[in-house]
Design an enzyme around this catalytic site. Structure first.
Site, mmCIF file in Angstrom:
data_model
loop_
_atom_site.group_PDB
_atom_site.id
_atom_site.type_symbol
_atom_site.label_atom_id
_atom_site.label_comp_id
_atom_site.label_asym_id
_atom_site.label_seq_id
_atom_site.Cartn_x
_atom_site.Cartn_y
_atom_site.Cartn_z
ATOM 1 C CE LYS A 1 -4.478 -1.459 1.756
ATOM 2 N NZ LYS A 1 -4.273 -2.865 2.153
ATOM 3 C CD GLU B 1 -12.187 5.196 2.404
ATOM 4 O OE1 GLU B 1 -12.179 6.387 2.061
ATOM 5 O OE2 GLU B 1 -11.804 4.261 1.667
ATOM 6 C CB SER C 1 0.038 -8.089 -1.107
ATOM 7 O OG SER C 1 -0.773 -8.900 -0.274
HETATM 8 C C1 LIG Z 1 -5.097 -3.964 1.687
HETATM 9 C C2 LIG Z 1 -4.344 -5.189 1.388
HETATM 10 C C3 LIG Z 1 -4.708 -6.045 0.324
HETATM 11 C C4 LIG Z 1 -5.938 -5.848 -0.512
HETATM 12 O O1 LIG Z 1 -5.947 -4.719 -1.327
HETATM 13 P P1 LIG Z 1 -5.803 -4.793 -2.907
HETATM 14 O O2 LIG Z 1 -6.175 -3.429 -3.340
HETATM 15 O O3 LIG Z 1 -6.733 -5.855 -3.418
HETATM 16 O O4 LIG Z 1 -4.384 -5.126 -3.193
HETATM 17 C C5 LIG Z 1 -3.901 -7.135 0.046
HETATM 18 N N1 LIG Z 1 -2.817 -7.419 0.809
HETATM 19 C C6 LIG Z 1 -2.444 -6.636 1.834
HETATM 20 C C7 LIG Z 1 -1.236 -7.015 2.624
HETATM 21 C C8 LIG Z 1 -3.192 -5.497 2.169
HETATM 22 O O5 LIG Z 1 -2.822 -4.734 3.203
#
Ligand SMILES: *Cc1c(COP(=O)(O)O)cnc(C)c1O
Length: 400
Positions: free
Chosen positions: A95, A117, A384
């Site tokens: 993010k 938000e 992610s």
């Molecule tokens: C917020 C988040 C997601 C989901 O958000 P996407 O917009 O679908 O990528 C995925 N993995 C992590 C670690 C997150 O914090």
């Protein structure tokens, strides 16, 4: 070359095929068009590009490595699994890539406040971090119920100096926080900017957030080539709104030989109502200023969705994903809460990497697929984020 030129998307009105657009009042459309115009100008400026690139390197710690998960691969006995380590970024997830882009854009546009938000607080912490770095005031609206549940993130946001606005109306959760933040934004949309947390909302946000996340796939494509002398057979990422997935997928869309798979949460099962598999079981509709796939109840209202990973429980999904599904360029599959927990524990114990519950959905799919494939095949998983935030919850759940 692929039969579609994915580099040219969306069109000027923000459409990916029939999806996306700006389903908003005319006054707001004018404001969004101004943001789009400013973005297109500012992104070309060498000083903006240099500042963003140097912050991604020196502050976020990019490029994130690609790691060959040897022990996991050996355990499964099939395709080789590689991880793109977005969990190693500063703040522990992907993010920060788009939050930094949005905060920097706000600075270049001369905005006086960034508003957003947050649900579980992940977007809030990443944005508060980026705003502290760039030196721009930041205001985050969060439901009172979520504030009580997500104590560590609430504390971090306060330490980082953002103004945290508790929202007590309605169910005091994410939807009410969106309404509250939006009202604040509309008080002075010329001076303020709204920072959306995924590839969703009205044009130009799906495009902008995607562009800021594309660095994941650009790096990964080159890193994988250097490591293996070819591209991966499969790439995969979890899909909530879809930002980390678009971040990985975009650089590979024109590579016809690369199979691309987005993984949605099947929650407690696709036959129940407790899932968040928007592309798998939803249908084209409208939500939050855009046309996309939506999970709706029999009255046409967005369904209350569920996933063990709070970052994935959204009843809509990015318009570009909706289009990629219709084109058949990306396949969308699912992983359940149970499979996700299993992947979370397995990756932790076999590789010493605790993944976020969100990312564990992609790991779960890769584990299932790898076991079916021969050993000359490769799967690249976008990890992610890291799972520190989920450790207590999982330990409780499993009685550890
Ligand atoms: C917020 C988040 C997601 C989901 O958000 P996407 O917009 O679908 O990528 C995925 N993995 C992590 C670690 C997150 O914090």
């Amino acid at each position: 070359m692929s039969k579609f030129d994915f580099g040219q998307m969306p069109d000027r009105e923000g459409f990916f095929g029939e999806f996306g657009g700006q389903i908003i009042p005319p006054e707001l459309k004018k404001i969004m068009d101004e943001i789009d115009q400013a973005y297109e100008e500012i992104r070309q400026k060498p000083e903006f590009q240099e500042e963003l690139a140097s912050l991604l390197t020196d502050f976020v710690g990019r490029p994130s490595p690609i790691y060959y998960a040897r022990r996991l691969t050996e355990k499964l006995g099939g395709a080789r699994i590689f991880l793109k380590r977005e969990d190693l970024n500063h703040t522990g997830a992907h993010k920060i890539n788009h939050c930094l882009g949005e905060a920097l854009l706000a600075k270049y546009m001369g905005k006086t406040k960034v508003i957003a938000e947050t649900g579980a607080g992940q977007h809030g912490v990443a944005l508060a971090t980026a705003c502290a770095l760039v030196g721009i005031p930041c205001e985050i609206h969060m439901g009172q119920v979520d504030i009580e549940k997500e104590h560590p993130n609430v504390t971090k946001m306060k330490i980082l100096g953002c103004k945290l606005v508790p929202v007590t109306r309605g169910t005091a959760t994410l939807k009410d926080a969106v309404d509250s933040a939006f009202e604040e934004y509309l008080k002075d949309p010329v001076s303020y900017i709204y920072a959306i947390g995924s590839v969703v909302g009205p044009h130009p946000f799906p495009k902008m957030v995607r562009d800021f996340q594309c660095v994941i796939g650009q790096e990964a494509r080159q890193q994988f080539q250097e490591k293996e002398g070819k591209l991966p057979n499969y790439i995969t990422a979890c899909v909530g709104g879809g930002s980390n997935a678009m971040g990985l997928f975009t650089a590979f869309l024109n590579d016809d030989d690369v199979n691309i798979v987005g993984v949605e949460p099947a929650g407690k099962g696709l036959a129940t109502t407790e899932h968040s598999a928007t592309l798998t079981l939803g249908k084209p509709s409208e939500i939050h200023g855009m046309k996309c796939y939506v999970l709706e109840d029999e009255n046409g209202e967005p369904m209350p969705v569920h996933s063990i990973a709070s970052g994935l429980d959204y009843p809509g999904v990015g318009p570009q994903h909706s289009y990629l599904k219709e084109l058949g360029r990306v396949n969308y599959e699912t992983a359940s809460d149970e499979e996700c927990l299993d992947a979370f524990m397995t990756l932790s114990q076999v590789e010493g990497i605790i993944p976020a519950l969100e990312s564990s959905h992609a790991v779960a799919w890769a584990m299932r697929k790898a076991a079916e494939l021969p050993s000359d095949q490769t799967i690249l998983v976008n990890l992610s984020g890291r799972g520190d935030k989920d450790a207590d919850y999982v330990a409780n759940k499993l009685g550890l």
